[in-house]
Design a protein around this motif. Structure first.
Motif, PDB file in Angstrom:
ATOM      1  N   GLY A 166       0.794  -1.217   0.000  1.00 20.74           N
ATOM      2  CA  GLY A 166       0.000   0.000   0.000  1.00 20.74           C
ATOM      3  C   GLY A 166       0.823   1.263   0.000  1.00 20.74           C
ATOM      4  O   GLY A 166       0.441   2.261  -0.593  1.00 20.74           O
ATOM      5  N   ARG A 167       1.956   1.267   0.666  1.00 15.40           N
ATOM      6  CA  ARG A 167       2.750   2.489   0.763  1.00 15.40           C
ATOM      7  C   ARG A 167       3.252   2.942  -0.603  1.00 15.40           C
ATOM      8  O   ARG A 167       3.670   2.133  -1.430  1.00 15.40           O
ATOM      9  N   GLY A 168       3.159   4.234  -0.833  1.00 14.05           N
ATOM     10  CA  GLY A 168       3.619   4.782  -2.093  1.00 14.05           C
ATOM     11  C   GLY A 168       2.576   4.751  -3.191  1.00 14.05           C
ATOM     12  O   GLY A 168       2.811   5.202  -4.294  1.00 14.05           O
ATOM     13  N   ARG A 169       1.394   4.228  -2.879  1.00 20.67           N
ATOM     14  CA  ARG A 169       0.335   4.151  -3.874  1.00 20.67           C
ATOM     15  C   ARG A 169      -0.211   5.545  -4.166  1.00 20.67           C
ATOM     16  O   ARG A 169      -0.397   6.362  -3.267  1.00 20.67           O
ATOM     17  N   ALA A 170      -0.478   5.821  -5.440  1.00 16.44           N
ATOM     18  CA  ALA A 170      -1.048   7.114  -5.808  1.00 16.44           C
ATOM     19  C   ALA A 170      -2.520   7.141  -5.401  1.00 16.44           C
ATOM     20  O   ALA A 170      -3.308   6.317  -5.849  1.00 16.44           O
ATOM     21  N   LEU A 171      -2.890   8.076  -4.536  1.00 12.29           N
ATOM     22  CA  LEU A 171      -4.253   8.157  -4.055  1.00 12.29           C
ATOM     23  C   LEU A 171      -5.077   9.039  -4.989  1.00 12.29           C
ATOM     24  O   LEU A 171      -4.578  10.016  -5.552  1.00 12.29           O
ATOM     25  N   PRO A 172      -6.374   8.709  -5.152  1.00 12.80           N
ATOM     26  CA  PRO A 172      -7.209   9.497  -6.064  1.00 12.80           C
ATOM     27  C   PRO A 172      -7.444  10.895  -5.532  1.00 12.80           C
ATOM     28  O   PRO A 172      -7.541  11.113  -4.316  1.00 12.80           O
ATOM     29  N   GLY A 173      -7.559  11.841  -6.443  1.00  8.48           N
ATOM     30  CA  GLY A 173      -7.849  13.210  -6.067  1.00  8.48           C
ATOM     31  C   GLY A 173      -9.345  13.487  -6.127  1.00  8.48           C
ATOM     32  O   GLY A 173     -10.141  12.631  -6.490  1.00  8.48           O
ATOM     33  N   ALA A 174      -9.718  14.685  -5.762  1.00  8.73           N
ATOM     34  CA  ALA A 174     -11.123  15.067  -5.763  1.00  8.73           C
ATOM     35  C   ALA A 174     -11.620  15.253  -7.197  1.00  8.73           C
ATOM     36  O   ALA A 174     -10.865  15.611  -8.102  1.00  8.73           O
ATOM     37  N   SER A 175     -12.913  15.001  -7.378  1.00 10.24           N
ATOM     38  CA  SER A 175     -13.544  15.178  -8.687  1.00 10.24           C
ATOM     39  C   SER A 175     -14.385  16.447  -8.680  1.00 10.24           C
ATOM     40  O   SER A 175     -14.976  16.810  -7.660  1.00 10.24           O
ATOM     41  N   ALA A 176     -14.450  17.101  -9.819  1.00  9.59           N
ATOM     42  CA  ALA A 176     -15.304  18.269  -9.970  1.00  9.59           C
ATOM     43  C   ALA A 176     -16.675  17.826 -10.453  1.00  9.59           C
ATOM     44  O   ALA A 176     -16.798  16.810 -11.140  1.00  9.59           O
ATOM     45  N   PRO A 177     -17.746  18.542 -10.087  1.00 14.01           N
ATOM     46  CA  PRO A 177     -19.075  18.178 -10.569  1.00 14.01           C
ATOM     47  C   PRO A 177     -19.102  18.055 -12.079  1.00 14.01           C
ATOM     48  O   PRO A 177     -18.599  18.909 -12.797  1.00 14.01           O
ATOM     49  N   ALA A 201      -9.652  -0.303  -6.854  1.00 12.16           N
ATOM     50  CA  ALA A 201     -10.456  -0.421  -5.642  1.00 12.16           C
ATOM     51  C   ALA A 201     -10.465   0.865  -4.825  1.00 12.16           C
ATOM     52  O   ALA A 201     -11.310   1.041  -3.952  1.00 12.16           O
ATOM     53  N   LEU A 202      -9.539   1.775  -5.086  1.00  9.61           N
ATOM     54  CA  LEU A 202      -9.552   3.079  -4.430  1.00  9.61           C
ATOM     55  C   LEU A 202     -10.487   4.051  -5.133  1.00  9.61           C
ATOM     56  O   LEU A 202     -10.763   5.139  -4.593  1.00  9.61           O
ATOM     57  N   ARG A 203     -10.956   3.684  -6.302  1.00  8.87           N
ATOM     58  CA  ARG A 203     -11.736   4.609  -7.127  1.00  8.87           C
ATOM     59  C   ARG A 203     -13.165   4.169  -7.359  1.00  8.87           C
ATOM     60  O   ARG A 203     -14.010   5.003  -7.669  1.00  8.87           O
TER      61      ARG A 203
END
Length: 282
Positions: A13-24, A101-103
């Motif tokens: 898990g470490r170093g995994r790119a995490l998803p950012g926020a989405s715009a409407p 699975a993060l998205r």
């Protein structure tokens, strides 16, 4: 045991790119000219649609129309024979399972478990993709809030196997909510529920959309779809017969043809939402 399952399913898990926020309005799931064949039969025949951040998209249609197959293809649980499926702008085949699975979180029609997990254990499984990331400190709060939202916190310590069908359905939804992804793919989440909890589940869908998520939900109840969905895709024989706001696409002519059952559609006297009723003999 839950930790060991998380490590086995989603290692490193470490170093995994995490998803950012989405715009409407951002497209979070897209199908383009999607064709899926199962058992030698073409179940989806060139389907194109987009699920956008901030909306509830309902998939409706008769049995065998391809609703669950379309949802599974959007989830990357079924491969496309032709066409493209994208999640967060990227072809699903290019996403590693742990990143996908993060998205997106998926609620299948049925939930079966072989081990005697408690309700809280099952909900906590939704946090498995986040193990070892910068957000794994949200686990306890995410689980607690998901159980409260679905009203299963009152029996958190009970074995999942001892629950009724409706209770299991709500626990399974709590697991999806605890996963905290921007895309929720829900296959008939109200099928086993009583009237109160059907409304509860669709209110949750609306709340998630209001918070910026994209929610794609398979429904058989056209009244629920009309009341809660921003858009509805009416499927027939593996194709999209109509796509748009329920008030625009839920017409008596179209639904009577698609369902092969005469119906009438009228506006609810208070909300104005379409009400669909079968035409019955006297």
């Amino acid at each position: 045991m839950i930790t060991r399952i998380a490590e086995r399913l989603f290692p490193s898990g470490r170093g995994r790119a995490l998803p950012g926020a989405s715009a409407p309005g951002d497209p979070l799931a897209e199908a383009s000219d999607l064709v899926v064949r199962l058992g030698g039969r073409e179940v989806l025949a060139g389907v194109s649609l987009t699920a956008r951040a901030g909306e509830v998209l309902a998939l409706v249609g008769p049995n065998g129309a391809g609703k669950s197959t379309l949802l599974a293809a959007l989830a990357a649980d079924l491969p496309a024979d032709r066409g493209t499926v994208r999640v967060c702008g990227r072809p699903v085949a290019e996403w590693p399972a742990r990143e996908l699975a993060l998205r997106r979180a998926v609620l299948p029609q049925a939930a079966a478990l072989s081990f005697p997990f408690t309700v809280e254990d099952v909900v906590r499984m939704g946090r498995a993709p986040w193990a070892g990331t910068a957000r794994d400190d949200e686990d306890d709060r995410a689980v607690r809030e998901a159980m409260a939202a679905t009203e299963v916190d009152g029996f958190a310590a009970r074995p999942f196997s001892a629950l009724s069908g409706g209770e299991r359905a709500r626990v399974a939804l709590a697991r999806v909510l605890a996963q905290r992804t921007a895309l929720l793919l829900l296959d008939e989440p109200t099928a086993a529920l009583d009237l109160r909890h059907q409304e509860l589940v669709l209110r949750i869908c609306r709340e998630r959309a209001a918070a910026g998520d994209a929610v794609v939900v398979v429904l058989h109840d056209l009244g629920l779809a009309a009341a809660y969905a921003d858009r509805a895709a009416v499927l027939r024989a593996g194709a999209v017969a109509a796509l748009g706001a329920p008030a625009a696409v839920f017409t008596g002519e179209l639904l009577s043809e698609v369902y092969r059952q005469p119906v009438e559609v009228f506006a609810h006297p208070r909300t104005g939402a379409p009400v669909v009723a079968p035409i019955r003999g006297s």
